[in-house]
Design an enzyme around this catalytic site. Structure first.
Site, PDB file in Angstrom:
ATOM      1  N   LEU A  44      58.296 -22.339  42.242  1.00 24.21           N
ATOM      2  CA  LEU A  44      57.410 -22.111  42.560  1.00 24.21           C
ATOM      3  C   LEU A  44      56.227 -20.803  42.348  1.00 24.21           C
ATOM      4  CD1 LEU A  44      58.689 -21.862  46.430  1.00 24.21           C
ATOM      5  CD2 LEU A  44      57.883 -19.830  44.939  1.00 24.21           C
ATOM      6  N   ASP A  47      53.442 -14.768  45.714  1.00 25.23           N
ATOM      7  CA  ASP A  47      52.778 -14.046  45.738  1.00 25.23           C
ATOM      8  C   ASP A  47      51.365 -13.962  44.207  1.00 25.23           C
ATOM      9  OD1 ASP A  47      54.367 -14.501  48.199  1.00 25.23           O
ATOM     10  OD2 ASP A  47      54.386 -11.769  47.676  1.00 25.23           O
ATOM     11  N   GLN A  63      54.128 -14.764  41.578  1.00 27.47           N
ATOM     12  CA  GLN A  63      55.407 -14.649  41.858  1.00 27.47           C
ATOM     13  C   GLN A  63      55.988 -16.131  41.445  1.00 27.47           C
ATOM     14  OE1 GLN A  63      58.459 -12.550  44.120  1.00 27.47           O
ATOM     15  NE2 GLN A  63      57.032 -11.678  42.532  1.00 27.47           N
ATOM     16  N   GLU A 223      54.261  -7.142  55.275  1.00 32.51           N
ATOM     17  CA  GLU A 223      54.480  -7.769  53.765  1.00 32.51           C
ATOM     18  C   GLU A 223      53.366  -7.978  53.439  1.00 32.51           C
ATOM     19  OE1 GLU A 223      57.487 -11.018  53.588  1.00 32.51           O
ATOM     20  OE2 GLU A 223      55.782 -11.560  53.812  1.00 32.51           O
TER      21      GLU A 223
HETATM   22  C1  FRU Z   1      55.623 -12.247  50.310  1.00 27.29           C
HETATM   23  C2  FRU Z   1      57.124 -11.330  49.784  1.00 27.29           C
HETATM   24  C3  FRU Z   1      57.400 -10.186  49.650  1.00 27.29           C
HETATM   25  C4  FRU Z   1      57.935 -10.116  48.378  1.00 27.29           C
HETATM   26  C5  FRU Z   1      57.733 -11.742  47.920  1.00 27.29           C
HETATM   27  C6  FRU Z   1      58.399 -12.063  47.734  1.00 27.29           C
HETATM   28  O1  FRU Z   1      55.457 -13.505  50.413  1.00 27.29           O
HETATM   29  O2  FRU Z   1      58.058 -11.941  51.136  1.00 27.29           O
HETATM   30  O3  FRU Z   1      57.107  -9.421  50.205  1.00 27.29           O
HETATM   31  O4  FRU Z   1      58.074  -9.162  47.572  1.00 27.29           O
HETATM   32  O5  FRU Z   1      56.943 -12.039  48.874  1.00 27.29           O
HETATM   33  O6  FRU Z   1      58.836 -13.239  45.989  1.00 27.29           O
END
Ligand code: FRU
Length: 484
Positions: A44, A47, A63, A223
């Site tokens: 997956l 961000d 991420q 976020e």
């Molecule tokens: C947003 C989020 C962020 C966090 C990250 C974790 O999509 O929830 O707030 O840092 O993803 O993967």
């Protein structure tokens, strides 16, 4: 296989070679891999993180949960680019491997200091009672990609915040470094807090106060807040989870919104003369957009084309999520425009007059002209029966509607399968990027944007003009080399 908490948080070193081999094989079978959009090597992608310029190159991380299409133990995976269009994985990662980020290297930003790139991110830690401790921490990356973590917490969870406190963004305002962090206060309302780097030392942060952006205080969490500057004007990009729809309507589970200020006053953490709240993207997916000001001053942004808490058809092949194209942000007549960087035009390999097509590669750009007071419906990713992704430009009633209900595998239907936005009824252009399972539609060169995913059936690759007389150009896009 069920994604239990245990499986999601299994240590990286405990995944066997055999499991990874199987994962890669499954991934390779997917019909929905993109051609020119960043997607994860495996698992997956969510961000964009650490979007920056370092050592003369563009850098962005994604991420990643590498072991399947689930939100689990997250890390950062680095990509490099010299044109903001072609991205290559470098192998550099920020792994969740210290006591300050043991349950995930969560989102954050980056800034070059001297010969190093400072990575500012949230260490997600769960204790033995599964209580979360969010630490705003840092790491330094050198020019060879070696990462050294800074062994201390740079910003602690404030006493007036719950454990939802994350996603630090560092930025430079008139030579002084600041950061903003998103959080949730004890009344379960979202806020954005501004910090100042004392003596410009990125390891020494002091709170200035809550960013004053006329927060309506209906969201329960903010976020991924980002402050970028278009000239003097601050633009706050953020994701207000739980935003009341009476403040501004949206269809996606969580929206990605923005506000523009006339100016920024850091002493009292204020965005001066702040605009109305606006939706960044009218499509089905665009979240956690990360923006930064490039050394040449341009405001650049890239979004995650995916949403939290949503399952995708590609999950069955253990991959989920892509990035949007990199967009440049400008302000025209007080409105934010988002449009892919100019270098995207280098992908145009051949062109022809726009018209019906029985079979395309599903990797193209359309540049269309729509006359004032006209009504046009086109279907992309169309099968023989004309079922596909329908885009309706109604320049009589002033509305664009995208309908994906006939475009392949359906998902997230509880949030509806159409999206609309109002537009003026004058002559309009639309640049539409199609990439296998991604679409990005830029109306009037970025005045309004619709982004989203579609998971077409194998016979859905045509173009059909259902009504109206749209004119324009079809460009076949050729990426040259693949992202991963
Ligand atoms: C947003 C989020 C962020 C966090 C990250 C974790 O999509 O929830 O707030 O840092 O993803 O993967």
């Amino acid at each position: 296989m069920k994604w239990t908490t245990e499986r999601r948080y299994r240590r990286y070193e405990d995944w066997t070679e055999e499991e990874i081999k199987q994962l890669k094989e499954k991934n390779a079978q997917s019909p929905w891999h993109t051609s020119y959009h960043v997607e994860p090597a495996t698992g997956l992608l969510n961000d964009p993180n650490g979007f920056s310029c370092f050592d003369g190159k563009w850098v962005v991380f994604y991420q990643n949960f590498p072991f399947g299409a689930a939100h689990g133990l997250k890390s950062w995976v680095q990509l490099e680019s010299d044109d903001l269009v072609h991205f290559t994985e470098t192998g550099v990662k920020v792994l969740p491997d210290t006591p300050l980020d043991s349950h995930g290297a969560y989102s954050g930003s980056a800034m070059q200091f001297g010969d190093q790139l400072f990575l500012f991110y949230t260490g997600n830690v769960r204790d033995e009672n599964w209580i979360r401790h969010p630490y705003q921490i840092g790491a330094l990356m050198d020019k060879t990609g070696k990462i050294e973590k800074i062994d201390k917490v740079l910003i602690d969870q404030p006493v007036d915040s719950t454990d939802h406190f994350r996603d630090p963004q560092i930025f430079n305002f008139k030579g002084q470094y600041y950061a903003i962090v998103g959080g949730q206060d004890l009344e379960k309302k979202g806020f954005v807090r501004l910090y100042k780097a004392m003596e410009n030392d990125y390891t020494n942060w002091q709170a200035v106060g809550d960013l004053d952006f006329a927060n309506d205080r209906t969201a329960y969490m903010m976020e991924c807040p980002n402050l970028v500057f278009v000239g003097e004007q601050p633009v706050l990009l953020y994701c207000p989870q739980g935003l009341d729809k009476s403040v501004l309507d949206y269809d996606n589970i969580y929206p990605n919104m923005y506000k523009i200020g006339a100016s920024f006053n850091p002493e009292n953490a204020k965005m001066v003369d702040v605009s109305q709240l606006q939706n960044m993207d009218y499509g089905f997916e665009a979240y956690a957009t990360q923006g930064f000001n490039a050394p040449d001053g341009r405001a650049l942004a890239v979004s995650w084309l995916g949403l939290p808490d949503v399952s995708y058809p590609s999950d069955s092949f253990e991959h989920q999520g892509t990035f949007s194209l990199v967009k440049e942000l400008t302000i025209q007549d007080g409105k934010l425009y988002q449009y892919p960087v100019k270098a995207i035009e280098n992908l145009r390999a051949s062109e022809q007059v726009f018209g019906n097509q029985e079979k395309t590669s599903n990797t193209y750009e359309l540049e269309l002209k729509l006359e004032a007071n006209s009504q046009t419906e086109i279907v992309l990713l169309a099968d023989k029966e004309g079922k596909g992704l329908s885009i309706n430009f109604d320049l009589v009633n002033g509305q664009v509607t995208v309908d994906r209900s006939q475009a392949g595998e359906q998902y997230a239907q509880e949030f509806g399968s159409t999206r609309s936005c109002p537009i003026e009824v004058k002559a309009t252009t639309a640049n539409i990027f199609i990439d296998k399972s991604v679409f990005e539609i830029f109306i009037n060169k970025g005045e309004k944007v619709f982004s989203g995913r579609v998971f077409p059936h194998t016979d859905q690759n045509g173009i059909l003009i259902k009504s109206g007389n749209p004119t324009g150009t079809y460009y076949e896009l050729d990426y040259g080399r693949k992202t991963n």
